[in-house]
Design a protein around this motif. Sequence first.
Motif, mmCIF file in Angstrom:
data_model
loop_
_atom_site.group_PDB
_atom_site.id
_atom_site.type_symbol
_atom_site.label_atom_id
_atom_site.label_comp_id
_atom_site.label_asym_id
_atom_site.label_seq_id
_atom_site.Cartn_x
_atom_site.Cartn_y
_atom_site.Cartn_z
ATOM 1 N N VAL A 144 40.865 36.253 54.407
ATOM 2 C CA VAL A 144 41.425 36.766 53.252
ATOM 3 C C VAL A 144 40.656 37.267 52.022
ATOM 4 O O VAL A 144 40.578 38.742 51.420
ATOM 5 N N GLY A 145 39.584 36.403 52.032
ATOM 6 C CA GLY A 145 38.756 35.768 50.769
ATOM 7 C C GLY A 145 37.366 36.382 50.559
ATOM 8 O O GLY A 145 36.752 36.437 50.099
ATOM 9 N N GLY A 146 37.445 36.520 51.949
ATOM 10 C CA GLY A 146 35.541 36.977 52.688
ATOM 11 C C GLY A 146 34.764 36.267 53.277
ATOM 12 O O GLY A 146 33.651 36.540 52.867
ATOM 13 N N ILE A 147 35.262 34.766 53.581
ATOM 14 C CA ILE A 147 34.706 33.837 53.516
ATOM 15 C C ILE A 147 33.811 34.574 55.449
ATOM 16 O O ILE A 147 33.235 33.764 55.728
ATOM 17 N N GLY A 148 34.691 35.105 56.092
ATOM 18 C CA GLY A 148 34.006 35.496 57.268
ATOM 19 C C GLY A 148 32.634 36.063 57.285
ATOM 20 O O GLY A 148 31.994 35.755 58.286
ATOM 21 N N THR A 153 41.050 33.840 63.169
ATOM 22 C CA THR A 153 42.465 33.482 62.318
ATOM 23 C C THR A 153 41.644 34.065 60.635
ATOM 24 O O THR A 153 41.749 34.249 60.081
ATOM 25 N N VAL A 154 39.907 33.601 60.442
ATOM 26 C CA VAL A 154 39.084 33.899 59.646
ATOM 27 C C VAL A 154 38.303 35.310 59.515
ATOM 28 O O VAL A 154 38.993 36.254 58.464
ATOM 29 N N SER A 180 39.467 40.252 58.326
ATOM 30 C CA SER A 180 39.121 41.656 58.533
ATOM 31 C C SER A 180 40.201 42.601 58.377
ATOM 32 O O SER A 180 40.246 43.904 57.800
ATOM 33 N N VAL A 181 41.539 42.591 59.489
ATOM 34 C CA VAL A 181 42.720 43.376 59.559
ATOM 35 C C VAL A 181 42.815 43.514 57.586
ATOM 36 O O VAL A 181 43.127 44.596 57.038
ATOM 37 N N HIS A 197 43.764 46.275 48.299
ATOM 38 C CA HIS A 197 44.798 45.673 47.467
ATOM 39 C C HIS A 197 46.054 44.712 47.712
ATOM 40 O O HIS A 197 45.996 43.673 47.162
ATOM 41 N N ALA A 198 46.839 45.128 48.683
ATOM 42 C CA ALA A 198 47.612 44.574 49.101
ATOM 43 C C ALA A 198 47.064 43.439 50.202
ATOM 44 O O ALA A 198 47.965 42.929 51.265
ATOM 45 N N ARG A 199 45.887 43.462 50.705
ATOM 46 C CA ARG A 199 45.221 41.992 52.057
ATOM 47 C C ARG A 199 46.196 40.669 51.323
ATOM 48 O O ARG A 199 46.127 40.405 52.484
ATOM 49 N N TRP A 200 46.341 40.212 50.389
ATOM 50 C CA TRP A 200 47.405 38.553 50.234
ATOM 51 C C TRP A 200 47.904 39.168 50.678
ATOM 52 O O TRP A 200 48.630 38.344 51.026
#
Length: 203
Positions: A58-62, A131-132, A137-138, A144-147
């Motif tokens: 979710v934090g973009g580490i992907g 998972t990552v 991505s989804v 803003h609701a990604r978390w």
Amino acid sequence: MHAALLAVLAGLGTGLSLLVVIGAQNAFVLRQGILRQHVPAVVVICAVSDIVLISAGVGGIGTVVRRWPAALTVSAWLGAAFLVTYGVLAARRALRPERLTAADGAGASARAAVLTCLAMTWLNPHVYLDTVLLVGSVANSYGHARWLFGAGAAAASTMWFTGLGFGARLLRRPFARPGSWQVLDAVIAVVMVCMGVLMATRA
């Protein structure tokens, strides 16, 4: 509020869809649950690991994972070797039904269970892809609701591993018979070896 709830439910559904499958990690948790061996530690490791990976996604580490494919390759080979080895050991247990009872392995150490659980989780490259990358991505498509989506996915992981680990004790009576353990370990052996070979071929 409605949008927030939808994001959480979407994360919950996505998380469960990825978890409720026959896999190495689930097979290991199930066996530990039936044996009642170090279940709290195993459940916590699985759930916390998923939460960390989901948060990273979710934090973009992907993007880091995408740019460093060599890490996934190394993980795939190590994971494949580990799974095949674990599968062979399960097959050996299945071939010795006289030793397969609900008390089998009662002397296994917490350290061994923890290390095995960590290997099942972190040496599997699919955990990073699913998972990552996938969840991340989804989740990021929710803006803003990604978390909130991530929170739903984390809740799914916590509920699944808790239910699987502690709920497996309900199967303890059927597994008082050596034959039941023979079937379970035979299934685990097939799952582990097949996943290990598949992982190696895709490395």
